[in-house]
Design a protein around this motif. Structure first.
Motif, PDB file in Angstrom:
ATOM      1  N   UNK A 386       0.918  -1.191  -0.054  1.00 27.76           N
ATOM      2  CA  UNK A 386      -0.014  -0.140  -0.046  1.00 27.76           C
ATOM      3  C   UNK A 386       0.869   1.320  -0.123  1.00 27.76           C
ATOM      4  N   UNK A 387       0.813   2.104  -0.847  1.00 29.27           N
ATOM      5  CA  UNK A 387       1.772   3.376  -1.235  1.00 29.27           C
ATOM      6  C   UNK A 387       1.448   4.204   0.093  1.00 29.27           C
ATOM      7  N   UNK A 388       0.514   4.253   0.651  1.00 29.92           N
ATOM      8  CA  UNK A 388       0.189   5.468   1.846  1.00 29.92           C
ATOM      9  C   UNK A 388       0.938   4.912   3.137  1.00 29.92           C
ATOM     10  N   UNK A 389       1.329   3.645   3.181  1.00 31.76           N
ATOM     11  CA  UNK A 389       1.861   3.436   4.238  1.00 31.76           C
ATOM     12  C   UNK A 389       3.372   3.585   4.100  1.00 31.76           C
ATOM     13  N   UNK A 390       4.120   4.757   4.977  1.00 29.84           N
ATOM     14  CA  UNK A 390       5.462   5.003   4.997  1.00 29.84           C
ATOM     15  C   UNK A 390       6.121   4.696   6.111  1.00 29.84           C
ATOM     16  N   UNK A 391       7.468   4.321   5.850  1.00 26.18           N
ATOM     17  CA  UNK A 391       8.168   3.771   7.094  1.00 26.18           C
ATOM     18  C   UNK A 391       9.188   4.881   7.618  1.00 26.18           C
ATOM     19  N   UNK A 392       9.389   4.857   8.732  1.00 27.56           N
ATOM     20  CA  UNK A 392      10.585   5.677   9.306  1.00 27.56           C
ATOM     21  C   UNK A 392      11.269   4.839  10.513  1.00 27.56           C
ATOM     22  N   UNK A 393      12.512   5.031  10.481  1.00 28.30           N
ATOM     23  CA  UNK A 393      13.340   4.096  11.530  1.00 28.30           C
ATOM     24  C   UNK A 393      13.329   4.586  12.904  1.00 28.30           C
ATOM     25  N   UNK A 394      13.049   5.724  13.218  1.00 33.25           N
ATOM     26  CA  UNK A 394      12.823   6.512  14.373  1.00 33.25           C
ATOM     27  C   UNK A 394      12.060   7.427  14.581  1.00 33.25           C
ATOM     28  N   UNK A 395      11.807   8.033  15.635  1.00 30.67           N
ATOM     29  CA  UNK A 395      10.892   9.141  16.081  1.00 30.67           C
ATOM     30  C   UNK A 395      11.389  10.670  15.462  1.00 30.67           C
ATOM     31  N   UNK A 396      12.685  10.660  15.510  1.00 34.82           N
ATOM     32  CA  UNK A 396      13.243  11.859  15.133  1.00 34.82           C
ATOM     33  C   UNK A 396      13.037  12.070  13.653  1.00 34.82           C
ATOM     34  N   UNK A 397      13.195  10.948  13.059  1.00 40.24           N
ATOM     35  CA  UNK A 397      12.967  11.192  11.587  1.00 40.24           C
ATOM     36  C   UNK A 397      11.401  11.291  11.140  1.00 40.24           C
ATOM     37  N   UNK A 398      10.661  10.937  11.770  1.00 42.07           N
ATOM     38  CA  UNK A 398       9.301  11.280  11.596  1.00 42.07           C
ATOM     39  C   UNK A 398       8.761  12.629  11.994  1.00 42.07           C
ATOM     40  N   UNK A 399       9.468  13.285  12.962  1.00 42.57           N
ATOM     41  CA  UNK A 399       9.142  14.501  13.464  1.00 42.57           C
ATOM     42  C   UNK A 399       9.596  15.435  12.401  1.00 42.57           C
ATOM     43  N   UNK A 400      10.889  15.241  11.706  1.00 43.75           N
ATOM     44  CA  UNK A 400      11.154  15.892  10.832  1.00 43.75           C
ATOM     45  C   UNK A 400      10.479  16.098   9.441  1.00 43.75           C
ATOM     46  N   UNK A 401       9.779  14.883   9.068  1.00 44.79           N
ATOM     47  CA  UNK A 401       8.665  14.924   8.006  1.00 44.79           C
ATOM     48  C   UNK A 401       7.393  15.597   8.449  1.00 44.79           C
ATOM     49  N   UNK A 402       7.165  15.425   9.647  1.00 42.54           N
ATOM     50  CA  UNK A 402       5.653  16.164   9.941  1.00 42.54           C
ATOM     51  C   UNK A 402       5.664  17.555  10.171  1.00 42.54           C
ATOM     52  N   UNK A 403       6.968  17.988  10.620  1.00 40.69           N
ATOM     53  CA  UNK A 403       7.132  19.563  10.319  1.00 40.69           C
ATOM     54  C   UNK A 403       7.044  20.272   9.206  1.00 40.69           C
ATOM     55  N   UNK A 404       7.591  19.345   8.070  1.00 46.75           N
ATOM     56  CA  UNK A 404       7.518  19.801   6.894  1.00 46.75           C
ATOM     57  C   UNK A 404       6.014  19.652   6.218  1.00 46.75           C
ATOM     58  N   UNK A 405       5.252  18.332   6.701  1.00 47.96           N
ATOM     59  CA  UNK A 405       4.056  18.281   5.665  1.00 47.96           C
ATOM     60  C   UNK A 405       3.009  19.319   6.206  1.00 47.96           C
ATOM     61  N   UNK A 406       3.200  19.911   7.326  1.00 48.26           N
ATOM     62  CA  UNK A 406       1.875  20.975   7.585  1.00 48.26           C
ATOM     63  C   UNK A 406       0.443  20.414   7.609  1.00 48.26           C
ATOM     64  N   UNK A 407       0.529  19.360   8.327  1.00 46.70           N
ATOM     65  CA  UNK A 407      -0.869  18.588   8.327  1.00 46.70           C
ATOM     66  C   UNK A 407      -1.680  19.664   9.061  1.00 46.70           C
ATOM     67  N   UNK A 408      -3.143  19.546   8.441  1.00 45.68           N
ATOM     68  CA  UNK A 408      -4.234  20.199   9.091  1.00 45.68           C
ATOM     69  C   UNK A 408      -5.544  19.637   8.821  1.00 45.68           C
ATOM     70  N   UNK A 409      -6.524  19.950   9.626  1.00 40.11           N
ATOM     71  CA  UNK A 409      -7.812  19.293   9.629  1.00 40.11           C
ATOM     72  C   UNK A 409      -7.828  17.604   9.612  1.00 40.11           C
ATOM     73  N   UNK A 410      -7.099  17.261  10.623  1.00 40.95           N
ATOM     74  CA  UNK A 410      -6.879  15.892  10.594  1.00 40.95           C
ATOM     75  C   UNK A 410      -7.291  15.468  11.982  1.00 40.95           C
TER      76      UNK A 410
END
Length: 430
Positions: A386-410
């Motif tokens: 499934x293409x919408x399942x994305x993997x990160x090795x650790x918490x710090x890496x996903x934090x970096x991604x989420x900061x750039x993603x600018x998630x809203x209304x979720x």
């Protein structure tokens, strides 16, 4: 004789200390040992910092007979003192264990019982061979009821803790796939957790029983119970509303709506209701205590974030059973917002780890969750198409991604084991 002498010192002390970095003036210091430290080496420092007495198990560190007591083993001495003190007080003790939800259930029960009684309960999750004795020793002559949480990751531990706490009442939240590395299988979990019930049965004490739990019904086989559930034979008969987003239950035509996320928490509420009724806490006080309880320890919390995001934080711990319960609840959550699941590795699964992590991924592949992030080395090894399942090795890496993603209304579920520290992700959203 030595335990009685220590108890005399304890009764005139300010409590127990085990760490010279935060010695309580007037306390009794126990020189515990670990893999990387020897508390005996700090005994004199404890006295200098204000302890009135130091319990050591190496006579070389006992500088005099007035301030030092030598024992064979300081941990064993602490446990013996706790059992002695429990007998000395003679108050009713409620023991709680289970695979999932025991701390939340303990806190709900504490909130309810505190409406009528002076209750001393396990602080946080101090529920092991050191935490249980410290919890018992936190009780004093003003305590009317004791509430002791018991944790275990190997067979025999609940039996050991029960022999120290000697509970008069007991409740097991559930049996789940937790600590499989130590228990070996779900059957091993059941055998280990029911050590509490076996202790209660042997001593003719009362069991609080969820009659909706078929495994518990079969395991108990005991008449001295006070029961709850939607089962028609339950003494506290209740129903669990369907298609609701929060934990709710209905008893005597009265709806209880908690501030906990996850419909699975309704069973924890039900246990608190049942025990409150047994101890004759006024009904309105029980309702207020349950409905006003807020979790503040990364368990089942709902956090309103910026950019119209709502976070469902359950990052204190995770095992296959609790993970599936959280994901099932989140999948059925009724919302017009985008659903995002951030799922972290599960610990202590032993040989079952690879299989159990893949089972979670297989489940996620067939959900309506729009975006799925897997975090940790164990989830990194799983396979998915499934293409919408994305993997990160650790918490710090996903934090970096989420900061750039600018998630809203979720709507965002954060669920993982303690070691993953996924609560650190929260700062991205608030």
């Amino acid at each position: 004789m030595t335990t009685a002498i220590i108890h005399q010192r304890f009764l005139v002390s300010s409590g127990i200390s085990t760490d010279t970095r935060n010695i309580k003036p007037g306390s009794v210091f126990f020189a515990l040992k670990g893999k990387n430290f020897n508390g005996n080496e700090f005994a004199s420092q404890a006295i200098a910092n204000g302890a009135i007495c130091a319990i050591v198990d190496d006579k070389a560190f006992a500088l005099n007979d007035k301030e030092y007591i030598v024992v064979n083993d300081t941990l064993e001495a602490l446990q013996k003192l706790a059992k002695f003190h429990r007998k000395f007080l003679g108050i009713p003790i409620i023991g709680i264990t289970g695979s999932n939800g025991k701390t939340t259930t303990k806190e709900l029960i504490y909130n309810v019982l505190s409406k009528k009684y002076q209750v001393t309960a396990t602080q946080g999750n101090l529920n092991n061979h050191i935490g249980v004795p410290l919890s018992l020793l936190a009780m004093d002559e003003e305590t009317e009821l004791g509430l002791i949480e018991m944790g275990a990751n190997h067979p025999g531990e609940i039996e050991f803790l029960s022999n120290i706490a000697m509970p008069d009442y007991g409740f097991i939240t559930n049996f789940g796939k937790a600590h499989l590395e130590g228990f070996g299988s779900l059957e091993g979990v059941i055998q280990a957790k029911t050590e509490l019930y076996r202790h209660l049965k042997e001593n003719k004490k009362l069991i609080f029983l969820n009659l909706d739990d078929e495994v518990q019904r079969l395991e108990v086989n005991y008449n001295h119970t006070f029961t709850f559930g939607s089962n028609r034979k339950a003494q506290v008969k209740l129903t669990y509303p369907e298609n609701v987003d929060s934990a709710e239950l209905i008893f005597n035509d009265t709806r209880f709506t908690s501030q906990l996320n996850g419909t699975y928490n309704a069973k924890n509420m039900a246990a608190a209701l049942c025990i409150g009724l047994y101890f004759k806490v006024p009904f309105e006080d029980i309702k207020n205590a349950i409905e006003n309880y807020k979790s503040s320890n990364n368990r089942s919390q709902i956090v309103e974030g910026k950019n119209s995001n709502k976070i469902y934080l359950d990052a204190y711990n995770a095992n296959p059973t609790s993970m599936m319960a959280a994901l099932g609840y989140f999948e059925n959550l009724k919302t017009n917002t985008t659903k995002i699941a951030i799922v972290g590795d599960m610990g202590e699964l032993g040989a079952a780890s690879e299989t159990e992590h893949q089972v979670i991924v297989n489940f996620l592949e067939n959900t309506n969750i729009s975006e799925i992030y897997l975090v940790g080395k164990k989830f990194k090894k799983t396979t998915t198409s499934r293409p919408n399942i994305i993997k990160f090795e650790n918490t710090e890496n996903i934090k970096k991604h989420l900061k750039l993603a600018e998630i809203q209304n979720s709507s965002i579920l954060i669920k993982g084991s303690r070691a993953m520290a996924l609560e650190n992700i929260l700062e991205v959203f608030v």
